[in-house]
Design a protein around this motif. Structure first.
Motif, PDB file in Angstrom:
ATOM      1  N   TYR A   1     -56.388 -45.419 -23.790  1.00 19.34           N
ATOM      2  CA  TYR A   1     -55.715 -46.657 -23.393  1.00 19.34           C
ATOM      3  C   TYR A   1     -54.204 -46.468 -23.333  1.00 19.34           C
ATOM      4  CZ  TYR A   1     -59.871 -49.572 -23.408  1.00 19.34           C
ATOM      5  OH  TYR A   1     -61.088 -50.133 -23.089  1.00 19.34           O
ATOM      6  N   LEU A   2     -53.674 -45.689 -24.264  1.00 21.06           N
ATOM      7  CA  LEU A   2     -52.238 -45.450 -24.286  1.00 21.06           C
ATOM      8  C   LEU A   2     -51.798 -44.682 -23.041  1.00 21.06           C
ATOM      9  CD1 LEU A   2     -49.724 -45.892 -26.013  1.00 21.06           C
ATOM     10  CD2 LEU A   2     -50.178 -43.700 -27.116  1.00 21.06           C
ATOM     11  N   ILE A   3     -52.561 -43.646 -22.682  1.00 20.93           N
ATOM     12  CA  ILE A   3     -52.229 -42.851 -21.496  1.00 20.93           C
ATOM     13  C   ILE A   3     -52.386 -43.678 -20.230  1.00 20.93           C
ATOM     14  CG2 ILE A   3     -52.937 -40.867 -20.091  1.00 20.93           C
ATOM     15  CD1 ILE A   3     -53.778 -39.498 -22.734  1.00 20.93           C
ATOM     16  N   ALA A   4     -53.505 -44.417 -20.133  1.00 22.00           N
ATOM     17  CA  ALA A   4     -53.751 -45.232 -18.938  1.00 22.00           C
ATOM     18  C   ALA A   4     -52.680 -46.305 -18.778  1.00 22.00           C
ATOM     19  CB  ALA A   4     -55.132 -45.876 -19.017  1.00 22.00           C
ATOM     20  N   CYS A   5     -52.329 -46.971 -19.873  1.00 22.89           N
ATOM     21  CA  CYS A   5     -51.289 -48.011 -19.794  1.00 22.89           C
ATOM     22  C   CYS A   5     -49.938 -47.409 -19.439  1.00 22.89           C
ATOM     23  CB  CYS A   5     -51.192 -48.772 -21.116  1.00 22.89           C
ATOM     24  SG  CYS A   5     -52.497 -49.996 -21.339  1.00 22.89           S
ATOM     25  N   THR A   6     -49.660 -46.204 -19.938  1.00 22.01           N
ATOM     26  CA  THR A   6     -48.413 -45.521 -19.588  1.00 22.01           C
ATOM     27  C   THR A   6     -48.363 -45.236 -18.093  1.00 22.01           C
ATOM     28  OG1 THR A   6     -48.267 -44.491 -21.780  1.00 22.01           O
ATOM     29  CG2 THR A   6     -47.002 -43.475 -20.000  1.00 22.01           C
ATOM     30  N   ILE A   7     -49.489 -44.786 -17.547  1.00 19.11           N
ATOM     31  CA  ILE A   7     -49.557 -44.519 -16.108  1.00 19.11           C
ATOM     32  C   ILE A   7     -49.277 -45.792 -15.322  1.00 19.11           C
ATOM     33  CG2 ILE A   7     -51.121 -43.948 -14.200  1.00 19.11           C
ATOM     34  CD1 ILE A   7     -52.480 -41.934 -16.068  1.00 19.11           C
TER      35      ILE A   7
ATOM     36  N   VAL B   1     -60.479 -46.985 -17.849  1.00 16.64           N
ATOM     37  CA  VAL B   1     -59.412 -47.895 -18.260  1.00 16.64           C
ATOM     38  C   VAL B   1     -58.492 -48.203 -17.079  1.00 16.64           C
ATOM     39  CG1 VAL B   1     -57.453 -48.239 -19.808  1.00 16.64           C
ATOM     40  CG2 VAL B   1     -59.502 -47.105 -20.648  1.00 16.64           C
ATOM     41  N   ILE B   2     -58.157 -47.198 -16.292  1.00 15.14           N
ATOM     42  CA  ILE B   2     -57.307 -47.431 -15.118  1.00 15.14           C
ATOM     43  C   ILE B   2     -57.968 -48.435 -14.184  1.00 15.14           C
ATOM     44  CG2 ILE B   2     -56.441 -46.372 -12.980  1.00 15.14           C
ATOM     45  CD1 ILE B   2     -55.678 -43.938 -14.581  1.00 15.14           C
ATOM     46  N   PHE B   3     -59.278 -48.286 -13.992  1.00 13.82           N
ATOM     47  CA  PHE B   3     -59.993 -49.238 -13.154  1.00 13.82           C
ATOM     48  C   PHE B   3     -59.967 -50.634 -13.776  1.00 13.82           C
ATOM     49  CE2 PHE B   3     -64.185 -51.277 -12.120  1.00 13.82           C
ATOM     50  CZ  PHE B   3     -63.852 -51.652 -10.835  1.00 13.82           C
TER      51      PHE B   3
ATOM     52  N   MET C   1     -58.491 -46.174  -6.494  1.00 14.79           N
ATOM     53  CA  MET C   1     -57.278 -46.723  -7.091  1.00 14.79           C
ATOM     54  C   MET C   1     -56.341 -45.602  -7.542  1.00 14.79           C
ATOM     55  SD  MET C   1     -56.825 -49.974  -7.052  1.00 14.79           S
ATOM     56  CE  MET C   1     -57.647 -51.563  -6.892  1.00 14.79           C
ATOM     57  N   ILE C   2     -56.904 -44.532  -8.083  1.00 13.75           N
ATOM     58  CA  ILE C   2     -56.075 -43.397  -8.500  1.00 13.75           C
ATOM     59  C   ILE C   2     -55.399 -42.767  -7.288  1.00 13.75           C
ATOM     60  CG2 ILE C   2     -56.119 -41.097  -9.547  1.00 13.75           C
ATOM     61  CD1 ILE C   2     -58.371 -42.044 -11.345  1.00 13.75           C
ATOM     62  N   ILE C   3     -56.133 -42.640  -6.181  1.00 17.07           N
ATOM     63  CA  ILE C   3     -55.561 -42.083  -4.950  1.00 17.07           C
ATOM     64  C   ILE C   3     -54.400 -42.951  -4.458  1.00 17.07           C
ATOM     65  CG2 ILE C   3     -56.017 -41.627  -2.507  1.00 17.07           C
ATOM     66  CD1 ILE C   3     -58.858 -40.805  -3.322  1.00 17.07           C
ATOM     67  N   VAL C   4     -54.587 -44.258  -4.479  1.00 18.38           N
ATOM     68  CA  VAL C   4     -53.524 -45.181  -4.060  1.00 18.38           C
ATOM     69  C   VAL C   4     -52.290 -45.002  -4.929  1.00 18.38           C
ATOM     70  CG1 VAL C   4     -52.847 -47.610  -3.933  1.00 18.38           C
ATOM     71  CG2 VAL C   4     -55.063 -46.901  -3.033  1.00 18.38           C
ATOM     72  N   TYR C   5     -52.489 -44.854  -6.236  1.00 18.13           N
ATOM     73  CA  TYR C   5     -51.356 -44.684  -7.141  1.00 18.13           C
ATOM     74  C   TYR C   5     -50.613 -43.375  -6.870  1.00 18.13           C
ATOM     75  CZ  TYR C   5     -52.940 -48.668  -9.936  1.00 18.13           C
ATOM     76  OH  TYR C   5     -53.283 -49.929 -10.354  1.00 18.13           O
ATOM     77  N   ILE C   6     -51.340 -42.332  -6.512  1.00 20.41           N
ATOM     78  CA  ILE C   6     -50.689 -41.057  -6.164  1.00 20.41           C
ATOM     79  C   ILE C   6     -49.792 -41.239  -4.947  1.00 20.41           C
ATOM     80  CG2 ILE C   6     -51.099 -38.720  -5.290  1.00 20.41           C
ATOM     81  CD1 ILE C   6     -53.655 -38.675  -7.027  1.00 20.41           C
ATOM     82  N   PHE C   7     -50.267 -41.964  -3.958  1.00 21.07           N
ATOM     83  CA  PHE C   7     -49.464 -42.225  -2.755  1.00 21.07           C
ATOM     84  C   PHE C   7     -48.243 -43.082  -3.082  1.00 21.07           C
ATOM     85  CE2 PHE C   7     -53.052 -40.687  -0.276  1.00 21.07           C
ATOM     86  CZ  PHE C   7     -52.418 -40.101   0.808  1.00 21.07           C
ATOM     87  N   ILE C   8     -48.408 -44.042  -4.000  1.00 20.16           N
ATOM     88  CA  ILE C   8     -47.265 -44.870  -4.407  1.00 20.16           C
ATOM     89  C   ILE C   8     -46.180 -43.991  -5.019  1.00 20.16           C
ATOM     90  CG2 ILE C   8     -46.500 -46.595  -6.093  1.00 20.16           C
ATOM     91  CD1 ILE C   8     -49.116 -48.082  -5.622  1.00 20.16           C
ATOM     92  N   ALA C   9     -46.582 -43.038  -5.869  1.00 22.63           N
ATOM     93  CA  ALA C   9     -45.617 -42.149  -6.519  1.00 22.63           C
ATOM     94  C   ALA C   9     -44.901 -41.261  -5.506  1.00 22.63           C
ATOM     95  CB  ALA C   9     -46.326 -41.296  -7.571  1.00 22.63           C
ATOM     96  N   ILE C  10     -45.650 -40.720  -4.555  1.00 15.74           N
ATOM     97  CA  ILE C  10     -45.028 -39.887  -3.516  1.00 15.74           C
ATOM     98  C   ILE C  10     -44.064 -40.719  -2.672  1.00 15.74           C
ATOM     99  CG2 ILE C  10     -45.483 -38.500  -1.445  1.00 15.74           C
ATOM    100  CD1 ILE C  10     -48.185 -37.741  -2.715  1.00 15.74           C
ATOM    101  N   SER C  11     -44.470 -41.941  -2.360  1.00 17.43           N
ATOM    102  CA  SER C  11     -43.604 -42.843  -1.576  1.00 17.43           C
ATOM    103  C   SER C  11     -42.303 -43.110  -2.316  1.00 17.43           C
ATOM    104  CB  SER C  11     -44.320 -44.170  -1.312  1.00 17.43           C
ATOM    105  OG  SER C  11     -45.505 -43.987  -0.585  1.00 17.43           O
ATOM    106  N   GLN C  12     -42.386 -43.278  -3.630  1.00 20.62           N
ATOM    107  CA  GLN C  12     -41.180 -43.595  -4.409  1.00 20.62           C
ATOM    108  C   GLN C  12     -40.184 -42.445  -4.391  1.00 20.62           C
ATOM    109  OE1 GLN C  12     -40.409 -42.378  -7.891  1.00 20.62           O
ATOM    110  NE2 GLN C  12     -38.465 -43.499  -7.762  1.00 20.62           N
TER     111      GLN C  12
END
Length: 481
Positions: free
Chosen positions: A45-51, A214-216, A375-386
């Motif tokens: 939970y700590l790792i997922a919330c950090t992400i 947890v991410i889901f 959802m994980i794939i979307v988050y990877i794209f968000i990070a690359i976009s940033q």
């Protein structure tokens, strides 16, 4: 053609984000994760919330930065749409892929919540068929969304407030039980973390398994950036909302699971089946425990409501970019609701809900196994976009960003690495292998679909290129002045 109305307040945006997160994943899924992982699930939970916190910071930076650029150029900012960011800073194919994957994930969540709500209504009132309860609640949420964004925001605020109040009560009671000052409960002490087979009785690999679940469970906090575009003061509200959500997300999820493993043995399957209700019952609060069933029902309705809002805004954004039929970009409602996008998302959600009753173990299972990975794939794209956004922003202006990603670019790269590691780890965990293969297949097919559609309809890419050229001319003129 109408426009979205800026009638949401900061309190609405904060609760919309929290409402989209707090659902069965927290109230029911937490117990399952503890059973599968042991006390070490706290790290999951700590790792997922950090992400999620890091992704929120990235989204906040891009949203506030786009708003700043829009104001500087006296134009409209592309705010809150992850698809528009990916398209602008990675490529059209990325925007198309992110938009449709994110939309599909949320539409499926609408269908899933509707099916679960129908089941609860049927358990309380057997004369009401499950499908009738599912359709009825979804129809009610659709009407609320169609009427106006202000009505949606106010409704979501109060039902989310009800959920938050219940969790705060649990955290207070649970903390008093854990430290041994609650009169009707004698805690086992910190030894409970190691006395039942060790801190990680199932090994350390399940910690990675739990991270995916947890991410889901907690995805949706980023909705704050989408909702801020319809607020009275987007620049101020996006900053406040992201900071508020980040703190509360960590408190509710990490705090709850930490208390659970300090009160209940990790292998207490009976009590962990409904941990919130059972812990309150152990505290001698039977009425509060019974009320948790109502809290869970309200949570399902809240998540459904937020999911419908989010999916409709993403469909609207994609339509405006040319990645979805133009019909969905119409806003003819005088109160500024994108009615075609809302109806379109609702219809697909109905289909998903019906699949739960028609083929729960095949088609619905297939869809459900895709969502977490997508959802994980979307988050990877968000990070690359940033990363690419920051480089472009620095080139265009010396304006200070209201929200900045910490330790850029190192922390962003670390987030990408962690997300990729979590995603690939599914391949080595038997229970998640199907999710890995299915989500990867859907991801690849969505990219292939983009190129097929562009080849069949070159006019769409031409229209997008023309829009980009107009934006470039506007920016050049603004800089020359």
């Amino acid at each position: 053609m109408g426009k979205l109305q800026k009638s949401l307040k900061t309190r609405h945006i904060t609760m919309i984000s929290i409402g989209g997160v707090i659902g069965t994943g927290l109230f029911v899924g937490t117990g399952k994760n503890i059973l599968n992982t042991g006390p070490a699930v706290v790290f999951s939970y700590l790792i997922a919330c950090t992400i999620i916190v890091l992704i929120m910071q990235m989204v906040g930076e891009m949203a506030s930065g786009e708003l700043a650029l829009g104001m500087k150029n006296s134009g409209d900012s592309e705010m809150g749409s992850f698809a528009s960011y990916a398209s602008k800073y990675i490529g059209d194919w990325a925007g198309f892929t992110v938009g449709w994957l994110y939309w599909a994930s949320w539409v499926f969540i609408v269908g899933l919540e509707a099916a679960l709500i129908g089941g609860m209504i049927n358990a309380w009132f057997p004369s009401v068929p499950v499908w009738a309860g599912s359709v009825g609640i979804t129809l009610l949420m659709t009407i609320i969304n169609v009427y106006s964004v202000k009505t949606f925001g106010e409704f979501e605020y109060w039902i989310s407030f009800f959920k938050v109040t219940a969790i705060v009560v649990f955290l207070i009671v649970g903390a008093l039980m854990a430290i041994g000052v609650w009169p009707t409960f004698e805690p086992e002490g910190l030894g409970i973390l190691v006395n039942h087979g060790g801190f990680a009785p199932q090994g350390y690999i399940p910690i990675l398994t739990a991270i995916v679940f947890v991410i889901f469970s907690i995805c949706g906090a980023e909705v704050a950036a989408i909702a801020a575009a319809e607020s009275e003061n987007p620049a101020k509200n996006i900053v406040r909302a992201i900071r508020n959500v980040v703190f509360r997300l960590s408190l509710f999820f990490v705090g709850s699971v930490a208390l659970m493993v300090m009160i209940l043995p990790w292998n207490d399957a009976e009590n962990l089946a409904a941990p919130y209700a059972n812990i309150l019952r152990m505290a001698g609060l039977p009425i509060a425990a019974e009320l948790m069933q109502l809290v869970i029902f309200v949570s399902l309705v809240s998540v459904l409501n937020s999911a419908l809002y989010t999916s409709s805004r993403m469909l609207l954004s994609m339509s405006q970019q040319g990645d979805a039929p133009k019909f969905f970009s119409r806003i003819k409602n005088k109160r500024g609701a994108p009615v075609p996008a809302i109806i379109g998302s609702t219809v697909v959600a109905y289909i998903c809900a019906m699949l739960y009753f028609i083929s729960p173990d095949v088609i619905f299972y297939f869809l459900g196994n895709c969502v977490g990975g997508l959802m994980i794939i979307v988050y990877i794209f968000i990070a690359i976009s940033q990363i690419r956004f920051r480089k472009e922003f620095v080139k265009k202006t010396d304006t200070k960003l209201p929200i900045r990603m910490w330790l850029f670019p190192y922390l962003t790269y670390a987030t990408i690495f962690l997300l990729v590691a979590v995603y690939i780890s599914q391949l080595f965990i038997e229970s998640l292998q199907s999710q890995f293969y299915l989500s990867t297949a859907v991801f690849i097919c969505s990219i292939g679909l983009f190129f097929v559609m562009r080849k069949l309809s070159p006019a769409a890419s031409g229209a997008k290129a023309e829009k980009e050229m107009e934006a470039l001319v506007t920016e050049t003129v603004s800089e020359s002045n």
